[in-house]
Design a protein around this motif. Structure first.
Motif, PDB file in Angstrom:
ATOM      1  N   TYR A  47      -2.517   0.960   7.557  1.00  0.00           N
ATOM      2  CA  TYR A  47      -3.340  -0.230   7.401  1.00  0.00           C
ATOM      3  C   TYR A  47      -4.079  -0.298   6.069  1.00  0.00           C
ATOM      4  O   TYR A  47      -4.468  -1.383   5.660  1.00  0.00           O
ATOM      5  CB  TYR A  47      -4.369  -0.329   8.531  1.00  0.00           C
ATOM      6  CG  TYR A  47      -3.761  -0.382   9.914  1.00  0.00           C
ATOM      7  CD1 TYR A  47      -2.520  -0.966  10.147  1.00  0.00           C
ATOM      8  CD2 TYR A  47      -4.434   0.154  10.993  1.00  0.00           C
ATOM      9  CE1 TYR A  47      -1.968  -1.005  11.410  1.00  0.00           C
ATOM     10  CE2 TYR A  47      -3.893   0.106  12.272  1.00  0.00           C
ATOM     11  CZ  TYR A  47      -2.659  -0.472  12.472  1.00  0.00           C
ATOM     12  OH  TYR A  47      -2.120  -0.516  13.728  1.00  0.00           O
ATOM     13  N   VAL A  48      -4.292   0.845   5.420  1.00  0.00           N
ATOM     14  CA  VAL A  48      -5.152   0.810   4.225  1.00  0.00           C
ATOM     15  C   VAL A  48      -4.676   1.634   3.036  1.00  0.00           C
ATOM     16  O   VAL A  48      -5.105   1.398   1.914  1.00  0.00           O
ATOM     17  CB  VAL A  48      -6.599   1.255   4.567  1.00  0.00           C
ATOM     18  CG1 VAL A  48      -7.279   0.208   5.413  1.00  0.00           C
ATOM     19  CG2 VAL A  48      -6.631   2.605   5.223  1.00  0.00           C
ATOM     20  N   GLN A  49      -3.824   2.589   3.245  1.00  0.00           N
ATOM     21  CA  GLN A  49      -3.447   3.480   2.146  1.00  0.00           C
ATOM     22  C   GLN A  49      -2.136   3.032   1.491  1.00  0.00           C
ATOM     23  O   GLN A  49      -1.061   3.181   2.059  1.00  0.00           O
ATOM     24  CB  GLN A  49      -3.340   4.922   2.637  1.00  0.00           C
ATOM     25  CG  GLN A  49      -4.666   5.500   3.047  1.00  0.00           C
ATOM     26  CD  GLN A  49      -4.538   6.931   3.523  1.00  0.00           C
ATOM     27  OE1 GLN A  49      -3.479   7.557   3.415  1.00  0.00           O
ATOM     28  NE2 GLN A  49      -5.616   7.461   4.070  1.00  0.00           N
ATOM     29  N   HIS A  50      -2.265   2.502   0.287  1.00  0.00           N
ATOM     30  CA  HIS A  50      -1.090   2.006  -0.441  1.00  0.00           C
ATOM     31  C   HIS A  50      -0.076   3.117  -0.703  1.00  0.00           C
ATOM     32  O   HIS A  50       1.123   2.898  -0.580  1.00  0.00           O
ATOM     33  CB  HIS A  50      -1.516   1.341  -1.748  1.00  0.00           C
ATOM     34  CG  HIS A  50      -2.244   0.054  -1.527  1.00  0.00           C
ATOM     35  ND1 HIS A  50      -1.618  -1.166  -1.504  1.00  0.00           N
ATOM     36  CD2 HIS A  50      -3.559  -0.194  -1.284  1.00  0.00           C
ATOM     37  CE1 HIS A  50      -2.498  -2.126  -1.271  1.00  0.00           C
ATOM     38  NE2 HIS A  50      -3.683  -1.564  -1.131  1.00  0.00           N
ATOM     39  N   ASP A  51      -0.555   4.312  -1.077  1.00  0.00           N
ATOM     40  CA  ASP A  51       0.360   5.422  -1.371  1.00  0.00           C
ATOM     41  C   ASP A  51       1.194   5.781  -0.147  1.00  0.00           C
ATOM     42  O   ASP A  51       2.396   6.008  -0.251  1.00  0.00           O
ATOM     43  CB  ASP A  51      -0.413   6.659  -1.852  1.00  0.00           C
ATOM     44  CG  ASP A  51      -1.018   6.448  -3.233  1.00  0.00           C
ATOM     45  OD1 ASP A  51      -0.596   5.501  -3.927  1.00  0.00           O
ATOM     46  OD2 ASP A  51      -1.913   7.230  -3.600  1.00  0.00           O
ATOM     47  N   TYR A  52       0.553   5.834   1.002  1.00  0.00           N
ATOM     48  CA  TYR A  52       1.285   6.144   2.231  1.00  0.00           C
ATOM     49  C   TYR A  52       2.250   5.003   2.581  1.00  0.00           C
ATOM     50  O   TYR A  52       3.426   5.236   2.863  1.00  0.00           O
ATOM     51  CB  TYR A  52       0.324   6.392   3.406  1.00  0.00           C
ATOM     52  CG  TYR A  52       1.077   6.521   4.704  1.00  0.00           C
ATOM     53  CD1 TYR A  52       1.737   7.701   5.035  1.00  0.00           C
ATOM     54  CD2 TYR A  52       1.192   5.448   5.572  1.00  0.00           C
ATOM     55  CE1 TYR A  52       2.476   7.808   6.198  1.00  0.00           C
ATOM     56  CE2 TYR A  52       1.924   5.543   6.748  1.00  0.00           C
ATOM     57  CZ  TYR A  52       2.567   6.720   7.053  1.00  0.00           C
ATOM     58  OH  TYR A  52       3.312   6.815   8.204  1.00  0.00           O
ATOM     59  N   ALA A  53       1.748   3.779   2.581  1.00  0.00           N
ATOM     60  CA  ALA A  53       2.560   2.633   2.994  1.00  0.00           C
ATOM     61  C   ALA A  53       3.809   2.479   2.122  1.00  0.00           C
ATOM     62  O   ALA A  53       4.860   2.065   2.605  1.00  0.00           O
ATOM     63  CB  ALA A  53       1.729   1.360   2.966  1.00  0.00           C
ATOM     64  N   ARG A  54       3.700   2.817   0.834  1.00  0.00           N
ATOM     65  CA  ARG A  54       4.859   2.737  -0.071  1.00  0.00           C
ATOM     66  C   ARG A  54       6.000   3.639   0.394  1.00  0.00           C
ATOM     67  O   ARG A  54       7.164   3.379   0.096  1.00  0.00           O
ATOM     68  CB  ARG A  54       4.439   3.134  -1.486  1.00  0.00           C
ATOM     69  CG  ARG A  54       4.324   1.960  -2.428  1.00  0.00           C
ATOM     70  CD  ARG A  54       4.256   2.385  -3.889  1.00  0.00           C
ATOM     71  NE  ARG A  54       3.083   3.179  -4.211  1.00  0.00           N
ATOM     72  CZ  ARG A  54       1.870   2.682  -4.452  1.00  0.00           C
ATOM     73  NH1 ARG A  54       1.666   1.387  -4.403  1.00  0.00           N
ATOM     74  NH2 ARG A  54       0.867   3.473  -4.744  1.00  0.00           N
ATOM     75  N   GLN A  55       5.677   4.687   1.138  1.00  0.00           N
ATOM     76  CA  GLN A  55       6.698   5.629   1.616  1.00  0.00           C
ATOM     77  C   GLN A  55       7.326   5.191   2.941  1.00  0.00           C
ATOM     78  O   GLN A  55       8.203   5.873   3.461  1.00  0.00           O
ATOM     79  CB  GLN A  55       6.068   7.013   1.802  1.00  0.00           C
ATOM     80  CG  GLN A  55       5.488   7.597   0.531  1.00  0.00           C
ATOM     81  CD  GLN A  55       4.713   8.867   0.823  1.00  0.00           C
ATOM     82  OE1 GLN A  55       5.176   9.704   1.600  1.00  0.00           O
ATOM     83  NE2 GLN A  55       3.552   9.020   0.218  1.00  0.00           N
TER      84      GLN A  55
END
Length: 155
Positions: A47-55
């Motif tokens: 929901y909030v972490q761009h680095d995680y969501a990119r993966q």
């Protein structure tokens, strides 16, 4: 908003007809996301972490599903049937992810009025600005019911 102040109630079961509709447009903003995350203590990195969501397959942070359900129930409480109504059943399908800052249009339609059970059924569809369907729901709602005051309480 004055919490103790009496408000006009929404439509009763006798005032609602099949085919009635409502359209609501909402933009998902940072303040809403932060309020939700703080209120629920939900630390899902999706929901909030761009680095995680990119993966992930989503590639960027998405809006929590429960926030979308909240928009639906809020529109029911505010507009159709309106204040005093109560959601008694909620079935939802999240068709596509919703991303931060998207603007969604929610279309509501009363598809059944059951006076015996004192419940209406509302169909909901939400689309984004590209007109992609992101949510389908069927919501059963008990419209406002006031128990008539007895003559004893009016004395």
């Amino acid at each position: 908003m004055d919490i103790g102040k009496p408000r006009k109630l929404g439509k009763t079961i006798d005032e609602i007809e099949e085919g009635e509709s409502l359209s609501v447009t909402e933009s998902i903003e940072d303040n809403q996301l932060l309020l939700y995350l703080g209120l629920t203590n939900d630390a899902n990195p999706l929901y909030v972490q761009h680095d995680y969501a990119r993966q992930t397959a989503y590639e960027r942070p998405i809006v929590p599903s429960i926030m979308l359900m909240g928009i639906v129930t809020s529109a029911i409480s505010k507009h159709l049937p309106g204040p005093g109504s109560h959601v008694v059943n909620f079935s939802v399908n999240f068709v596509e992810p919703v991303y931060h800052y998207e603007t969604l249009t929610f279309d509501f339609e009363v598809i059944k009025v059951d006076k015996m059970k004192d419940v209406i059924t509302i169909s909901v569809e939400a689309v984004n600005t590209e007109n992609d369907r992101v949510l389908d729901a069927v919501v059963m709602v008990q419209p406002p019911i006031l128990i008539e005051e007895s003559e004893e309480t009016n004395e």
